[in-house]
Enzyme design. Structure first.
Site, PDB file in Angstrom:
ATOM      1  N   LEU A 526      43.514  51.042  42.048  1.00  7.20           N
ATOM      2  CA  LEU A 526      43.848  49.657  41.737  1.00  7.20           C
ATOM      3  C   LEU A 526      43.245  48.712  42.761  1.00  7.20           C
ATOM      4  CD1 LEU A 526      47.545  50.538  41.087  1.00  7.20           C
ATOM      5  CD2 LEU A 526      46.097  49.562  39.308  1.00  7.20           C
ATOM      6  N   ASP A 527      42.512  47.735  42.266  1.00  7.76           N
ATOM      7  CA  ASP A 527      42.087  46.632  43.126  1.00  7.76           C
ATOM      8  C   ASP A 527      43.307  45.782  43.460  1.00  7.76           C
ATOM      9  OD1 ASP A 527      40.320  44.672  44.349  1.00  7.76           O
ATOM     10  OD2 ASP A 527      40.703  43.459  42.577  1.00  7.76           O
ATOM     11  N   LYS A 528      43.260  45.074  44.581  1.00 10.73           N
ATOM     12  CA  LYS A 528      44.417  44.252  44.968  1.00 10.73           C
ATOM     13  C   LYS A 528      44.356  42.858  44.349  1.00 10.73           C
ATOM     14  CE  LYS A 528      44.540  41.998  48.777  1.00 10.73           C
ATOM     15  NZ  LYS A 528      44.834  40.641  48.258  1.00 10.73           N
ATOM     16  N   THR A 529      43.311  42.099  44.721  1.00  9.33           N
ATOM     17  CA  THR A 529      43.247  40.689  44.351  1.00  9.33           C
ATOM     18  C   THR A 529      43.063  40.528  42.849  1.00  9.33           C
ATOM     19  OG1 THR A 529      42.246  40.213  46.496  1.00  9.33           O
ATOM     20  CG2 THR A 529      42.091  38.506  44.807  1.00  9.33           C
TER      21      THR A 529
END
Length: 827
Positions: A526-529
């Protein structure tokens, strides 16, 4: 303390009041305009534009009918370079095509389209702009095809009109799409002809089913048979060639490798078509025996339809590279030796040329700053949510957005040689190198062919004691009834229906192997932003005077900086005007508001007396991974702000769901490691599964390593995620993200948040259930039919009639699947 600001009383608005434009609940500080409440300024601007154009009534009625509609787009400022490029003679010559009457046809990618109301609004262009003669929007592909007269309306005017309503239009590069669309058109033409021939053959067959017979009707029956033979000959020679070519290539590969596994499912399909055609043709010529041209032609047309659906899905996936080409401006403002400026194409720039980048513009090249200082938004490249200050001598990269002050950049790389160009080249290469899905039916093709041939030989031997004619009829019946038409349609039809139902909920699945990979996923990166977080800077914590917040917002209203938007969004409405505002690049703003001198910016830049409590608050914000912002009024520190990217409320529950399903979650972010660690801790992720400060290349490398031992799903929303999305077994782009991520991923969601991902995992499992059910039925039919043919219980005519019945049963399973339910608005 600062004196309380005097302001006229504003009408109160309940917190759960829906925004007049997007329908989301308004915040504690709504925007009030014309008697309506809005959750933000962007919604108010679009509402006002629709009202002024007289389109508000129909737009909101159409939108209300689409319950899967995502939040509508916010107002956007069109890129000046993109507008300028659209009106150049070179663009008109290379990227548009001539049509009758002197008009031109062009395709634009339109970011921000979400629902039926968006389609209605975009297709209103001919009625709103004189010179636009036709407009058609493909919602799934976000492609707007226009027919226009360039002498009456410039294309830039069309883009500017769309931008008023929140749609960002960019050119589609025509050369990249011609090959795929031409192949799709050829397949569509072939499919249409096949169905036309099948329809006429069925009309003739009805006559025979109604009693027309060679024995009683003589010449008329013979004429009908020969006419059916002519139709079948055209269909088999033209439409059937799609299967024959692949079957012959498969046989050659199998012979070369001495392996049955190389035989494709098109081999038994071709065998069934040819045997059925040959048997019926022989019966027509000799005048003895039954014909079943209609069954052969209908099955050929149905199989071509499934092939067309697969080709169309791969074309949508291939458009990733086309859209990525539109990310970096094609034009740049070159500074000549005499100090004048010239607008040129980026491919005309030479090494060490100087280009000017104004605030709000996208950097068109990789290079180093030689004049000026500013802040850059690098989120599109790195995922870093916080702006980055740059000064003379520092390097900048194509794709970054200049936020605050002009920059002069010395060119070091352009086009594909830039960092973003190399990333996008990887995405294009990975997409081109990815072979079409090896469907289960295809993987079993070789064994199926071998089994059928063995059974055919056994059928001939069992029938031989009853005479050669009986043995031959049994072989023909077995080959016809075992034609794996249903087997060949089970998977693509189930995928096509599943993709259609997913699209109705705002999930677009562009590659069929995504359905197969998702239920097997063991690791989710999962990417954060923008994925786990909201994707925009907001005020997370405050300490100090509320009045100072209004004063700070008055200054920030004059800036394009993301911090300015965050501070303005946290302040009450109707703040006073600021005067004599001065921007210090990379530091902050200062100016006068209502007779007070106000400074907003980095704590180290502000020269003010610091109350210890506020100084401690700023240190605490920084330690927590937030961006500290100080506000000073009349030389005294009055407010401390901690800005960050807020966690999505559904994120903790989603990660618990992944753990419950046996999937391992990883957080991979380009943000500072401390910021990533703060988000990981809030979600309860172990430290070893939280990585911050990861470059786009690092993300790709991490996913590639993980994919060697796990089935990986990558979820992201930025250009910096595009390569990783392609490297994973299945990539998912969440709603509201960058256009590049949306198009690089095999799956993209129109709706923001993580709720669509839960629907995706659940729906994909149900789609694969329908696939397995269809394959099981097909295998059961083929086994039972083959045994019946070997025993002499099935004649060739019965086999021909039974063949389409199995296909109809598979179609029923595909259509009856309960894969994706309806999505609620905004989910």
């Amino acid at each position: 303390m600062i004196d309380t600001l005097s302001a006229p009383a504003e009408p109160t608005v309940a917190p759960d009041t829906p925004c007049a434009h997007c329908g989301l609940p308004v915040t504690d500080a709504p925007v009030l305009q014309h008697g309506h409440a809005f959750c933000c300024t962007g919604c108010a601007v679009v509402f006002d534009a629709l009202s002024q154009a007289g389109l508000d009534g129909s737009y909101y009625r159409v939108r209300a009918l689409d319950t899967s509609a995502a939040r509508p787009a916010q107002a956007v400022a069109p890129d000046a370079h993109v507008l300028a490029e659209m009106d150049t003679p070179r663009f008109l010559a290379e990227e548009t095509t001539a049509v009758e009457g002197g008009d031109r046809r062009v395709t634009l990618f339109v970011d921000g389209v979400h629902c039926a109301a968006c389609v209605w609004l975009a297709e209103r262009l001919p009625a709103e702009l004189d010179g636009v003669h036709a407009a058609r929007l493909d919602l799934a592909a976000a492609r707007l095809t226009l027919t226009f007269d360039p002498l009456r309306v410039p294309l830039s005017a069309v883009a500017a009109w769309l931008a008023r309503f929140g749609y960002d239009a960019r050119p589609a590069r025509q050369a990249a799409t011609e090959g795929r669309t031409a192949a799709e058109r050829r397949m569509l033409t072939k499919m249409g002809i096949a169905w036309a021939l099948a329809g006429n053959a069925m009309l003739l067959a009805f006559a025979f089913y109604s009693g027309l017979s060679v024995d009683t009707d003589g010449g008329l029956a013979h004429f009908a048979r020969y006419l059916s033979l002519a139709l079948a000959t055209v269909s088999v020679a033209y439409a059937g060639m799609e299967f024959f070519r692949r079957a012959w290539a498969s046989i050659r590969f199998a012979w070369h490798d001495r392996s049955l596994a190389r035989l494709h499912m098109d081999v038994p399909i071709s065998l069934g078509i040819l045997v059925g055609y040959a048997q019926s043709a022989w019966a027509t010529i000799t005048g003895h025996g039954e014909v079943w041209f209609d069954s052969i032609l209908v099955l050929t047309a149905a199989l071509l339809t499934s092939r067309y659906l697969q080709l169309r899905a791969r074309r949508l996936a291939g458009e990733a590279s086309d859209r990525l080409l539109a990310l970096v401006p094609a034009l740049a403002r070159r500074v000549e030796h005499d100090g004048t400026e010239a607008l040129v194409h980026a491919d005309e720039l030479a090494h060490d040329d100087r280009v000017l980048v104004q605030p709000g513009e996208v950097v068109p090249v990789d290079g180093r700053v030689v004049e000026g200082a500013s802040s850059l938004d690098n989120a599109v490249l790195t995922g870093e949510s916080r702006p980055e200050a740059v000064r003379s001598g520092e390097r900048v990269q194509a794709g970054a957005t200049n936020l605050s002050a002009p920059l002069v950049v010395a060119v070091e790389a352009t086009g594909d040689a830039t960092r973003v160009g190399q990333l996008l080249a990887f995405v294009r290469a990975a997409d081109a190198a990815r072979a079409p899905t090896a469907l289960l039916a295809d993987r079993l093709g070789g064994w199926f062919v071998g089994t059928v041939l063995v059974l055919a030989a056994a059928a001939f031997l069992l029938g031989l004691p009853h005479g050669p004619d009986v043995a031959l009829h049994r072989v023909v019946a077995l080959l016809v009834i075992s034609c794996p038409c249903a087997l060949g349609m089970a998977t693509p039809l189930a995928f096509a229906v599943g993709a259609g139902r997913a699209a109705r909920t705002g999930l677009f699945v562009k590659r069929e192997d995504a359905f197969e990979a998702l239920p097997k996923t063991t690791a989710v990166v999962l990417d954060k932003t923008g994925t786990l977080t909201e994707g925009r800077m907001t005020v997370i914590e405050t300490a100090g005077s509320a009045e100072a917040l209004a004063l700070a917002a008055a200054l920030e209203r004059t800036s394009l900086h993301p911090i300015a938007r965050a501070v303005e969004g946290a302040a009450p409405p109707n703040v006073p005007d600021a005067t004599d505002v001065t921007a210090e690049a990379g530091s902050g703003l200062s100016g006068w508001v209502g007779g007070r001198f106000v400074q907003v910016g980095r704590p180290a830049w502000i020269a003010a007396s610091d109350p210890q409590s506020l100084a401690d608050a700023l240190d605490r914000f920084s330690a927590d991974g937030l961006t500290p912002v100080a506000v000073a009024v009349d030389g005294r520190l009055a407010l401390a702000l901690g800005l960050g990217d807020a966690l999505r409320p559904e994120a903790p529950a989603f990660l618990k769901r992944l753990a419950r399903d046996g999937r391992t979650a990883y957080l991979l972010s380009g943000d500072h490691p401390s910021v990533a660690a703060r988000v990981g801790a809030a979600l309860g992720l172990p430290e070893e599964r939280v990585l911050g400060g990861v470059s786009p290349e690092g993300k790709r490398a991490f996913v590639e390593r993980l994919a060697q031992t796990e089935t990986v799903a990558m979820v992201g929303d930025g250009v910096n995620d595009a390569a990783a999305l392609q490297a994973a077994h299945v990539g998912v782009s969440v709603g509201g993200g960058a256009l590049a991520a949306r198009m690089a991923a095999p799956v993209f969601a129109l709706h923001p948040g993580l709720a669509p991902l839960e629907r995706l995992f659940d729906g994909s499992a149900r789609v694969m259930g329908a696939v397995r059910a269809g394959l099981a039925l097909s295998f059961a039919y083929n086994v039972a039919g083959a045994l019946a043919a070997m025993a002499g219980l099935v004649t060739p005519l019965v086999a021909a009639v039974a063949m389409p019945l199995s296909s109809l049963a598979v179609i029923g399973i595909a259509i009856g699947q309960r894969s994706f339910g309806r999505a609620t608005a905004g989910s």
